[in-house]
Design a protein around this motif. Structure first.
Motif, PDB file in Angstrom:
ATOM      1  N   SER A  32      25.554 -15.699  17.219  1.00  0.00           N
ATOM      2  CA  SER A  32      24.513 -15.266  18.137  1.00  0.00           C
ATOM      3  C   SER A  32      24.456 -16.236  19.314  1.00  0.00           C
ATOM      4  O   SER A  32      24.757 -17.431  19.171  1.00  0.00           O
ATOM      5  CB  SER A  32      23.156 -15.229  17.436  1.00  0.00           C
ATOM      6  N   PHE A  34      22.112 -17.540  22.860  1.00  0.00           N
ATOM      7  CA  PHE A  34      20.713 -17.661  23.279  1.00  0.00           C
ATOM      8  C   PHE A  34      20.625 -18.335  24.648  1.00  0.00           C
ATOM      9  O   PHE A  34      21.475 -19.142  25.015  1.00  0.00           O
ATOM     10  CB  PHE A  34      19.919 -18.530  22.291  1.00  0.00           C
ATOM     11  N   GLY A  93      24.439 -20.047  17.988  1.00  0.00           N
ATOM     12  CA  GLY A  93      23.884 -20.146  16.646  1.00  0.00           C
ATOM     13  C   GLY A  93      24.899 -20.632  15.643  1.00  0.00           C
ATOM     14  O   GLY A  93      26.017 -20.117  15.600  1.00  0.00           O
ATOM     15  N   GLY A  94      24.501 -21.613  14.810  1.00  0.00           N
ATOM     16  CA  GLY A  94      25.358 -22.114  13.758  1.00  0.00           C
ATOM     17  C   GLY A  94      25.153 -21.353  12.462  1.00  0.00           C
ATOM     18  O   GLY A  94      24.237 -20.543  12.335  1.00  0.00           O
ATOM     19  N   GLN A  96      24.142 -22.412   9.632  1.00  0.00           N
ATOM     20  CA  GLN A  96      23.023 -22.859   8.796  1.00  0.00           C
ATOM     21  C   GLN A  96      21.686 -22.659   9.486  1.00  0.00           C
ATOM     22  O   GLN A  96      20.695 -23.275   9.105  1.00  0.00           O
ATOM     23  CB  GLN A  96      23.196 -24.355   8.461  1.00  0.00           C
ATOM     24  N   GLY A  97      21.658 -21.836  10.479  1.00  0.00           N
ATOM     25  CA  GLY A  97      20.417 -21.595  11.203  1.00  0.00           C
ATOM     26  C   GLY A  97      20.192 -22.552  12.347  1.00  0.00           C
ATOM     27  O   GLY A  97      19.219 -22.416  13.087  1.00  0.00           O
ATOM     28  N   ASN A  98      21.082 -23.541  12.509  1.00  0.00           N
ATOM     29  CA  ASN A  98      20.909 -24.490  13.600  1.00  0.00           C
ATOM     30  C   ASN A  98      21.392 -23.895  14.915  1.00  0.00           C
ATOM     31  O   ASN A  98      22.016 -22.837  14.948  1.00  0.00           O
ATOM     32  CB  ASN A  98      21.684 -25.780  13.301  1.00  0.00           C
ATOM     33  N   LEU A  99      21.095 -24.574  16.011  1.00  0.00           N
ATOM     34  CA  LEU A  99      21.555 -24.171  17.330  1.00  0.00           C
ATOM     35  C   LEU A  99      22.343 -25.310  17.964  1.00  0.00           C
ATOM     36  O   LEU A  99      21.971 -26.473  17.835  1.00  0.00           O
ATOM     37  CB  LEU A  99      20.373 -23.834  18.241  1.00  0.00           C
ATOM     38  N   ILE A 100      23.417 -24.946  18.658  1.00  0.00           N
ATOM     39  CA  ILE A 100      24.202 -25.902  19.425  1.00  0.00           C
ATOM     40  C   ILE A 100      23.923 -25.617  20.891  1.00  0.00           C
ATOM     41  O   ILE A 100      24.180 -24.509  21.367  1.00  0.00           O
ATOM     42  CB  ILE A 100      25.696 -25.758  19.103  1.00  0.00           C
TER      43      ILE A 100
ATOM     44  N   PHE B  33      14.238 -28.739  12.054  1.00  0.00           N
ATOM     45  CA  PHE B  33      15.256 -29.473  12.791  1.00  0.00           C
ATOM     46  C   PHE B  33      14.590 -30.574  13.599  1.00  0.00           C
ATOM     47  O   PHE B  33      13.548 -30.350  14.227  1.00  0.00           O
ATOM     48  CB  PHE B  33      15.996 -28.533  13.757  1.00  0.00           C
ATOM     49  N   TYR B  35      15.481 -32.825  16.940  1.00  0.00           N
ATOM     50  CA  TYR B  35      16.370 -33.018  18.071  1.00  0.00           C
ATOM     51  C   TYR B  35      15.869 -34.196  18.899  1.00  0.00           C
ATOM     52  O   TYR B  35      14.680 -34.478  18.951  1.00  0.00           O
ATOM     53  CB  TYR B  35      16.386 -31.782  18.983  1.00  0.00           C
ATOM     54  N   TYR B  48      18.704 -31.740   9.932  1.00  0.00           N
ATOM     55  CA  TYR B  48      17.916 -30.568   9.626  1.00  0.00           C
ATOM     56  C   TYR B  48      17.794 -30.355   8.133  1.00  0.00           C
ATOM     57  O   TYR B  48      18.629 -30.820   7.353  1.00  0.00           O
ATOM     58  CB  TYR B  48      18.413 -29.320  10.343  1.00  0.00           C
ATOM     59  N   TRP B  97      15.007 -19.527   7.867  1.00  0.00           N
ATOM     60  CA  TRP B  97      16.428 -19.460   7.585  1.00  0.00           C
ATOM     61  C   TRP B  97      16.715 -18.274   6.677  1.00  0.00           C
ATOM     62  O   TRP B  97      15.979 -18.009   5.728  1.00  0.00           O
ATOM     63  CB  TRP B  97      16.897 -20.748   6.907  1.00  0.00           C
ATOM     64  N   ASN B 102      18.577 -17.065  13.853  1.00  0.00           N
ATOM     65  CA  ASN B 102      18.703 -18.403  14.439  1.00  0.00           C
ATOM     66  C   ASN B 102      17.664 -18.694  15.502  1.00  0.00           C
ATOM     67  O   ASN B 102      17.898 -19.537  16.366  1.00  0.00           O
ATOM     68  CB  ASN B 102      20.062 -18.619  15.118  1.00  0.00           C
TER      69      ASN B 102
END
Lengths: 111, 115
Positions: A32, A34, A93-94, A96-100, B33, B35, B48, B97, B102
């Motif tokens: 995904s 964003f 979207g990663g 594991q639910g994380n975002l880069i 998370f 940051y 996270y 999750w 996301n």
């Protein structure tokens, strides 16, 4: 690994000008995508998203289309306002639910 | 819903002091998370948690940083001892999750200045 590259700022435009902020990504699979926006002194807010190829996300006059062939997700708005001045982040979207996130592009709109 | 709540909003401390940043997630969110945002490095993911369990702490810069999530309603990020290069805005973000989207909701951030 997965990564996001967005155009360097700052971008300065006059009110009612057309806006494009470029974003390209590198990823395995089809994550995904964003756009988040950060107004001064605030946290990031979701602006729009797209979950699969050819999807178009839109919100508040902003649009971005998920282009698999060019691995891009460029942000556009036809007529910017002073209130759009902010920092814009492209994100991927990663698993594991994380975002880069990309490094962010600061937009300043002058009246 | 009050959103993601972070405290303190601003902290000024001297080098060597312990700093504790706090985060209360949105009720029902099971991923959290931390940051860090600086001008030089942008937004960096530090650590996270999913269901209160740390999943990836590879972004934690060094042993001076630690994070805990003792329950679903609370997380802390601790820096001991603090150094001037730790000066940054620290954001907490949460999501549900497994919902497939996301979509992270961010807190307003904690601005840390280490003198």
């Amino acid at each position: 690994g997965n990564s996001v590259t967005q155009m360097e700022g700052p971008v300065t435009l006059s009110e009612e000008a057309f806006l494009t902020i470029n974003c390209t990504y590198t990823a395995t699979g089809y994550p995904s995508l964003f756009w988040y926006v950060q107004y001064p002194g605030e946290g990031l807010q979701l602006l729009l998203k797209a979950t699969k190829a050819d999807d178009k996300g839109s919100n508040k006059g902003f649009e971005a289309t998920y282009r698999k062939e060019t691995t891009s997700f460029h942000l556009e708005k036809g007529s910017v306002q002073v209130s759009d001045s902010a920092v814009y982040f492209c994100a991927l979207g990663g698993s594991q639910g994380n975002l880069i996130f990309g490094k962010g592009t600061k937009l300043s709109v002058k009246p | 819903d009050a959103g993601v709540i972070q405290s303190p909003r601003h902290e000024v401390t001297e080098m060597g002091q312990e700093v504790t940043l706090r985060c209360k997630p949105i009720s029902g969110h099971n991923s959290l998370f931390w940051y860090r945002q600086t001008m030089m490095r942008g937004l960096e993911l530090l650590i996270y948690f999913n269901n209160n369990v740390p999943i990836d702490d590879s972004g934690m810069p060094e042993d001076r940083f630690s994070a805990k999530m003792p329950n679903a309603s609370f997380s802390t990020l601790k820096i001991q001892p603090s150094e001037p290069r730790d000066s940054a805005v620290y954001f907490c973000a949460t999501t549900l999750w497994g919902s497939g989207a996301n979509v992270l909701t961010f807190g307003a951030g904690s601005r840390l200045t280490v003198l």
